[in-house]
Design a protein around this motif. Structure first.
Motif, PDB file in Angstrom:
ATOM      1  N   MET A 107     -79.553  -1.480 -49.747  1.00  0.00           N
ATOM      2  CA  MET A 107     -80.985  -1.575 -49.529  1.00  0.00           C
ATOM      3  C   MET A 107     -81.519  -0.200 -49.124  1.00  0.00           C
ATOM      4  N   LYS A 108     -82.492   0.316 -49.859  1.00  0.00           N
ATOM      5  CA  LYS A 108     -82.919   1.688 -49.651  1.00  0.00           C
ATOM      6  C   LYS A 108     -83.976   1.797 -48.552  1.00  0.00           C
ATOM      7  N   ASN A 109     -83.652   2.615 -47.547  1.00  0.00           N
ATOM      8  CA  ASN A 109     -84.615   2.980 -46.508  1.00  0.00           C
ATOM      9  C   ASN A 109     -85.366   1.794 -45.911  1.00  0.00           C
ATOM     10  N   ILE A 110     -84.651   0.740 -45.668  1.00  0.00           N
ATOM     11  CA  ILE A 110     -85.317  -0.425 -45.085  1.00  0.00           C
ATOM     12  C   ILE A 110     -84.417  -1.062 -44.034  1.00  0.00           C
ATOM     13  N   SER A 111     -85.045  -1.465 -42.947  1.00  0.00           N
ATOM     14  CA  SER A 111     -84.346  -2.190 -41.891  1.00  0.00           C
ATOM     15  C   SER A 111     -85.174  -3.426 -41.570  1.00  0.00           C
ATOM     16  N   ILE A 112     -84.524  -4.549 -41.557  1.00  0.00           N
ATOM     17  CA  ILE A 112     -85.198  -5.824 -41.268  1.00  0.00           C
ATOM     18  C   ILE A 112     -84.424  -6.532 -40.163  1.00  0.00           C
ATOM     19  N   LEU A 113     -85.153  -7.140 -39.238  1.00  0.00           N
ATOM     20  CA  LEU A 113     -84.483  -7.825 -38.122  1.00  0.00           C
ATOM     21  C   LEU A 113     -85.228  -9.086 -37.731  1.00  0.00           C
ATOM     22  N   HIS A 114     -84.448 -10.150 -37.590  1.00  0.00           N
ATOM     23  CA  HIS A 114     -84.910 -11.399 -36.961  1.00  0.00           C
ATOM     24  C   HIS A 114     -83.718 -11.922 -36.174  1.00  0.00           C
ATOM     25  N   ASP A 115     -83.937 -12.200 -34.903  1.00  0.00           N
ATOM     26  CA  ASP A 115     -82.869 -12.710 -34.041  1.00  0.00           C
ATOM     27  C   ASP A 115     -83.356 -14.018 -33.428  1.00  0.00           C
ATOM     28  N   SER A 116     -82.869 -15.130 -33.942  1.00  0.00           N
ATOM     29  CA  SER A 116     -83.380 -16.438 -33.504  1.00  0.00           C
ATOM     30  C   SER A 116     -83.025 -16.765 -32.061  1.00  0.00           C
ATOM     31  N   HIS A 117     -82.160 -15.971 -31.456  1.00  0.00           N
ATOM     32  CA  HIS A 117     -81.794 -16.210 -30.062  1.00  0.00           C
ATOM     33  C   HIS A 117     -82.755 -15.551 -29.079  1.00  0.00           C
ATOM     34  N   LYS A 118     -83.635 -14.705 -29.579  1.00  0.00           N
ATOM     35  CA  LYS A 118     -84.551 -13.965 -28.703  1.00  0.00           C
ATOM     36  C   LYS A 118     -85.979 -14.447 -28.896  1.00  0.00           C
ATOM     37  N   LEU A 119     -86.690 -14.607 -27.766  1.00  0.00           N
ATOM     38  CA  LEU A 119     -88.036 -15.163 -27.800  1.00  0.00           C
ATOM     39  C   LEU A 119     -89.025 -14.278 -28.538  1.00  0.00           C
ATOM     40  N   ARG A 120     -88.771 -12.993 -28.624  1.00  0.00           N
ATOM     41  CA  ARG A 120     -89.713 -12.129 -29.334  1.00  0.00           C
ATOM     42  C   ARG A 120     -89.673 -12.381 -30.842  1.00  0.00           C
ATOM     43  N   PHE A 121     -88.637 -13.051 -31.309  1.00  0.00           N
ATOM     44  CA  PHE A 121     -88.523 -13.380 -32.727  1.00  0.00           C
ATOM     45  C   PHE A 121     -88.742 -14.871 -33.024  1.00  0.00           C
ATOM     46  N   ARG A 122     -88.425 -15.707 -32.042  1.00  0.00           N
ATOM     47  CA  ARG A 122     -88.595 -17.157 -32.236  1.00  0.00           C
ATOM     48  C   ARG A 122     -88.951 -17.797 -30.912  1.00  0.00           C
ATOM     49  N   SER A 123     -90.134 -18.373 -30.863  1.00  0.00           N
ATOM     50  CA  SER A 123     -90.606 -18.966 -29.606  1.00  0.00           C
ATOM     51  C   SER A 123     -91.321 -20.285 -29.903  1.00  0.00           C
ATOM     52  N   PRO A 124     -90.889 -21.367 -29.208  1.00  0.00           N
ATOM     53  CA  PRO A 124     -89.844 -21.432 -28.189  1.00  0.00           C
ATOM     54  C   PRO A 124     -88.446 -21.375 -28.806  1.00  0.00           C
ATOM     55  N   PHE A 125     -87.455 -21.152 -27.946  1.00  0.00           N
ATOM     56  CA  PHE A 125     -86.070 -21.060 -28.398  1.00  0.00           C
ATOM     57  C   PHE A 125     -85.545 -22.431 -28.806  1.00  0.00           C
ATOM     58  N   GLY A 126     -84.684 -22.424 -29.802  1.00  0.00           N
ATOM     59  CA  GLY A 126     -83.852 -23.589 -30.117  1.00  0.00           C
ATOM     60  C   GLY A 126     -84.586 -24.790 -30.672  1.00  0.00           C
ATOM     61  N   ALA A 127     -84.046 -25.971 -30.338  1.00  0.00           N
ATOM     62  CA  ALA A 127     -84.620 -27.230 -30.800  1.00  0.00           C
ATOM     63  C   ALA A 127     -85.974 -27.451 -30.141  1.00  0.00           C
ATOM     64  N   VAL A 128     -86.910 -28.050 -30.876  1.00  0.00           N
ATOM     65  CA  VAL A 128     -88.269 -28.259 -30.369  1.00  0.00           C
ATOM     66  C   VAL A 128     -88.717 -29.683 -30.691  1.00  0.00           C
ATOM     67  N   PRO A 129     -89.648 -30.216 -29.889  1.00  0.00           N
ATOM     68  CA  PRO A 129     -90.145 -31.566 -30.171  1.00  0.00           C
ATOM     69  C   PRO A 129     -91.121 -31.589 -31.337  1.00  0.00           C
TER      70      PRO A 129
END
Length: 652
Positions: free
Chosen positions: A1-23
């Motif tokens: 992949m040329k000159n690209i960085s992509i990040l998603h971390d489902s364990h961190k709230l800045r990427f997925r909120s709220p964490f984990g299973a949800v109602p």
């Protein structure tokens, strides 16, 4: 992949909120961080929701130099189930995909040039709950024939015509062969019974047990009793219905609940219902199509060719959706489920729950809760129960209307791999995080956290460095004994493993005799008799200590779980109660516990852990009883090889 960085971390709230299973009906924010020089035309959040695909355009929510944060907002559906997602990034003629990692562990994913594996969001019913008393319990599993004979002289109750009685309590179990068919038969008995369980209630109380899970105890031909002969009768070799009722009463007086094993996917061929052997006076399905039980079974060529469990003809499968069967097992006024709850049982463990129709299990759950809202329904599940696929369908085990708990076989595998050096601290952490992320909190804290069961090798055998089971014949397995150095290694690892088990969220379950040093390969060697009077006192004393610590500190039952260290042979986590409330908003004293483990068999590890965010007061080492100073918020310790530590703030 040329000159690209992509990040998603489902364990961190800045990427997925709220964490984990949800109602259901919850808004979830999902974010993606891009670092690239080229322009971005479109960032898409691709969802699989309600059995159809959706695409949500993500918006640029923040720019930090070359980093751009894109966010998407979704509402979880009104119906409980699983939601799946990944990301599509379009840059001119280039299209990038970002999804879960190869192992589907959640957390940090990776870039793909094709459709990637998705991240999972478990969506559960808002009202989903599990009994609080159960989440705070410690279980003990008993294989009744092998636990204790309540008669001092070793009397065998009502021996069956076909059974073989071992002459000595400490004999090694071995299966025989039927001389006519050559098939393995399990008609060997040692003589354990319910009176023996009742006599040992004081031992279990002293050990610190709150729940007993009994392997099947209903009338059956075999010693394992998964071939039910009569669902409403205690096997005469174990006692009778009145004795069971008395056992429940006495156990309840000691604060101990009884859980039964429900085997409802099949019966025995030697049963009232099938009656192939003609032992019962009733008209069985095998004997006549006029039998009231004929519709329970699936015959291909009547009467000798029929559907049976895993091809074993002594275990004919039943049609669980047959109304008369459901009425008998679940919904009738005097159904099997209702009858034994009224006799004093506090719940059921469902054998091979994945082989039971979902509607059948949900009906058991509903009837059970109507009868006793605090009762417990546990399922035998060997995989991640949140996304278990059985017969082409994802099961709803943890969504709020099917089960209260599952046997946590993944937990067992994760811990054993860590102790045996097959996985390091970081891999262990990610494997545990997958369960933490996928399971609603009510279920993560109520899972039946097993180390041993009647279906797997004894943990001590595995941890001692004994030869792998497949390298030995059954005769060699039966005769194998651990050398002194293997005992020493196995015991040290068992201590570490039980420390982990007793300090982790979920309900610890001890397989009878693990606390006494029992060892052995799989069935039948993992089903030896409890060594009364010959227990390994060192490990027994250790278990009593670990259980007493678990029972004493609420923080180890329902406190938050916060991993703090995962590298090499070391793993550490915090259990925390703050602001006077636990994970489930129950009033509890504020407490901080820190658990650290070193699985290295040779190397001493020095650690400096910053805990000032949580506490700066001195800690108490619960194993040695000594105070440990905290300087400038740093916990400075050394872990010896195969050593674990439990620290609590001030020992409160």
């Amino acid at each position: 992949m040329k000159n690209i960085s992509i990040l998603h971390d489902s364990h961190k709230l800045r990427f997925r909120s709220p964490f984990g299973a949800v109602p259901c009906g919850e808004v979830v924010t999902l974010s993606l961080e891009l670092s690239l020089k080229e322009s971005v035309d479109r960032v898409i959040l691709r969802l699989w929701k309600d059995h159809r695909e959706e695409q949500v355009d993500m918006v640029l929510s923040e720019e930090l130099g070359e980093k751009r944060i894109y966010s998407g907002y979704i509402s979880t559906p009104p119906k409980a189930g699983l939601l799946w997602y990944f990301f599509i990034i379009i840059c001119g003629e280039e299209t990038y995909y970002y999804g879960n990692n190869y192992e589907n562990l959640g957390g940090i994913g990776r870039i793909y040039n094709h459709e990637p594996p998705s991240y999972q969001i478990t969506v559960f019913k808002k009202e989903a709950t599990t009994p609080n008393w159960f989440k705070e319990s410690i279980m003990y599993q008993i294989f009744v024939d092998r636990f204790c004979n309540g008669y001092d002289e070793g009397e065998i109750l009502n021996p069956k015509k076909h059974c073989v009685i071992y002459p000595r309590w400490d004999d090694t179990p071995v299966y025989g062969k039927c001389p006519q068919t050559g098939k393995t038969v399990c008609h060997d008995f040692f003589g354990g019974n319910l009176l023996g369980v009742m006599k040992k209630l004081p031992y279990l109380k002293e050990l610190g047990i709150n729940v007993i899970y009994l392997n099947p105890i209903f009338e059956a031909s075999t010693s394992h009793k998964y071939d039910t002969g009569d669902y409403k009768k205690i096997d005469p070799m174990f006692g009778n219905n009145e004795l069971f009722k008395e056992l429940c009463h006495r156990a309840n007086d000691m604060g101990i609940s009884i859980i039964l094993d429900g085997v409802f996917s099949h019966t025995g061929s030697d049963s009232i219902y099938f009656n192939r052997e003609g032992k019962y006076p009733s008209l069985g399905a095998y004997q006549s199509k006029e039998s009231p039980y004929y519709s329970w079974y699936r015959f291909e060529e009547y009467p000798d060719k029929y559907d049976c469990w895993w091809g074993i003809d002594t275990l004919p499968n039943v049609n669980e959706m047959e109304p008369s069967y459901q009425d008998f097992i679940i919904s009738g006024e005097n159904s099997v489920i209702k009858y034994w709850i009224r006799q004093g049982a506090k719940g059921w463990r469902l054998d091979v729950v994945d082989e039971l129709p979902q509607e059948f299990v949900k009906k058991i759950y509903r009837i059970l809760k109507e009868l006793d809202p605090d009762s417990v329904l546990i399922g035998e599940v060997w995989e991640d129960a949140s996304n278990k696929i059985a017969y082409g369908h994802i099961r709803d085990y943890l969504l709020g209307d099917e089960l209260d708990s599952v046997m946590n076989y993944p937990f067992r595998s994760i811990l054993l791999d860590f102790l045996l050096g097959k996985k390091d601290g970081q891999q262990t952490h990610l494997a545990l995080m997958r369960l933490y992320e996928n399971y609603p909190a009510q279920y993560f804290y109520s899972t039946m956290n097993i180390i041993g069961t009647h279906d797997v090798e004894r943990a001590l055998t595995l941890l001692s460095g004994a030869p792998p089971e497949h390298t030995l014949s059954k005769e060699e397995q039966s005769g194998y004994r651990l050398a002194p150095e293997q005992w020493e290694l196995g015991m040290a690892r068992m201590k570490l493993l039980s420390l982990f088990q007793m300090t982790f969220p979920g309900v610890p379950c001890i397989y009878y005799g693990d606390e006494a040093g029992m060892h052995g390969y799989r069935d039948p060697l993992n089903r030896g008799t409890y060594p009364w009077g010959n227990e390994e006192q060192e490990i027994l004393s250790w278990y009593k200590k670990m259980i007493s610590i678990r029972n004493k500190y609420a923080v180890l039952k329902t406190g938050k779980w916060l991993p703090v260290l995962a590298e090499g042979s070391v793993y550490g986590y915090i259990r925390l109660i703050e602001n006077g409330l636990d994970v489930f908003q129950q009033k509890r004293p504020n407490n901080l516990a820190i658990i650290l483990l070193n699985t290295n068999t040779e190397q001493e590890i020095s650690l400096n852990i910053d805990i000032k965010k949580y506490r700066q007061s001195n800690m108490l080492d619960l194993i040695t009883g000594q105070a440990h100073s905290i300087v400038d918020g740093i916990l400075d310790i050394t872990l010896k090889p195969l050593e674990g530590k439990i620290y609590i703030d001030g020992g409160k």
